[in-house]
Write an enzyme that holds these catalytic residues in place. Structure first.
Site, PDB file in Angstrom:
ATOM      1  N   LEU A 127       0.846  -1.185   0.000  1.00 21.42           N
ATOM      2  CA  LEU A 127       0.000   0.000   0.000  1.00 21.42           C
ATOM      3  C   LEU A 127       0.886   1.241   0.000  1.00 21.42           C
ATOM      4  CD1 LEU A 127      -3.218   0.593   2.056  1.00 21.42           C
ATOM      5  CD2 LEU A 127      -1.608   2.439   1.640  1.00 21.42           C
ATOM      6  N   HIS A 231       7.498   2.795  11.810  1.00 15.38           N
ATOM      7  CA  HIS A 231       8.067   4.002  11.215  1.00 15.38           C
ATOM      8  C   HIS A 231       7.038   5.123  11.309  1.00 15.38           C
ATOM      9  CE1 HIS A 231       9.707   6.628   8.060  1.00 15.38           C
ATOM     10  NE2 HIS A 231      10.844   5.949   8.153  1.00 15.38           N
TER      11      HIS A 231
END
Length: 360
Positions: A127, A231
């Site tokens: 994605l 992240h």
């Protein structure tokens, strides 16, 4: 209008641009011409494969296209069953107890165990939304369309669905977790290890990865601190999945220690709340409705849009505009599957909730 459709060979240049833009740590799209072409070939094979009765090596890769410009602005994918052809590795975070009654000592220690526990499950992946398309519901649309596709074609997918979330690394691609492994076992930097895995070269993992559990308290403090963390650019994606019912059960990536989250397809909120109804085309009625994520029921000619739609309880139909019907390649009487863009409305909207339960 943005549509989501199967990737084709004509999308190669756009896919390569996305691979470059996605950067280090986005393992599923390494910048490698041969591999990117192979991903497109595998996807075309999967979308055109008939009579699938169980999940196999199919890899479905979709693109989001801006119909006004013809530009591909995002990707999203599904691996029907991971670990069938290539080993699929994780660390599992668990605990061991070291205790002595005689000495009155009781220590609980976290350990990381190398495993293949997710072999055969379905993975959502790849994605990525390009910078110019970020905003609005585009990111949610890319994520949620996969659940509608899987719900419509359940025989092609596992009941268990996972997503590997990108772990902590800096702009140069340095991962605190991998740096500890590199020093003690690999002598190979994170970008190189990540790239090799992305192109399918996983032999070095089995050859060099420690075979016994790793005691977390022996890692550097920097490595310990990022276990199970994502992240900063991945936090919105993780939040979307958590809203859908995904959770981490202690599995983390072997390179950056990012969490892997899982859910049962039957319990994923977008899939669970979706309905399947025949279409009626009426521009004025559709415009008075709410925004929905809508897919046609095709595989090879799959299309998805996010647009206004009205439910007609009296006729038991989904009312679409002519533009939406054309984008979906459907005509009156064809069926579509859809879910509301705001799942929270289901909790407040008793009528819709009852209707969903009845139709399911």
């Amino acid at each position: 209008m943005n549509i989501i459709r199967p990737i084709t060979k004509a999308d190669y240049n756009a896919l390569k641009e996305i691979a470059v833009e996605s950067g280090i740590g986005f393992t599923s799209l390494p910048v490698n011409d041969e591999l990117l072409q192979r991903k497109i070939d595998r996807a075309e094979t999967a979308f055109n494969k008939a009579n699938v009765t169980e999940p196999g090596d199919e890899s479905y890769l979709f693109v989001m296209e801006d119909t006004a410009t013809g530009q591909v602005v995002g990707t999203t994918g599904i691996e029907a069953a991971v670990g069938i052809d290539d080993a699929f590795y994780h660390y599992h975070l668990s605990k061991v107890v070291h205790a002595s009654r005689e000495l009155n000592i009781h220590n609980t220690v976290d350990i990381l165990t190398f495993c293949n526990d997710y072999t055969g499950v379905t993975e959502i992946c790849t994605l990525f939304l390009r910078e110019q398309a970020r905003g609005g519901i585009n990111g949610r649309f890319l994520s949620k369309v996969r659940f509608l596709f899987m719900m419509e074609h359940r025989e092609r997918f596992s009941e268990t669905v996972i997503a590997e979330m990108r772990g902590v690394s800096d702009e140069e691609g340095r991962s605190p977790f991998w740096e500890w492994l590199e020093t003690h076992f690999f002598s190979l930097d994170f970008p190189t290890a990540d790239y090799l895995t992305g192109i399918g070269n996983k032999v070095f993992i089995a050859e060099l990865m420690p075979k016994y559990p790793i005691y977390v308290n022996l890692l550097s403090k920097e490595a310990q601190d990022v276990i199970g963390e994502v992240h900063e650019k991945t936090r919105p994606a993780l939040q979307l999945l958590e809203e859908e019912g995904f959770s981490c059960r202690g599995y983390v990536d072997i390179f950056d220690a990012g969490p892997t989250v899982e859910a049962n397809l039957s319990h994923i909120r977008t899939a669970q709340s979706s309905l399947k109804l025949p279409v009626v085309i009426d521009d004025s009625a559709a415009a008075q409705g709410q925004t929905h994520y809508i897919i046609n029921t095709s595989i090879s000619d799959f299309r998805a849009v996010a647009t206004e739609m009205t439910l007609s309880e009296e006729q038991n139909v989904a009312v679409l505009s002519r533009q939406a019907a054309a984008a979906l390649n459907v005509k009156e009487g064809d069926e579509v599957r859809f879910a509301p863009s705001n799942i929270q409305r289901l909790i407040k909207d008793t009528h819709y909730a009852t209707y969903t339960f009845y139709k399911r």
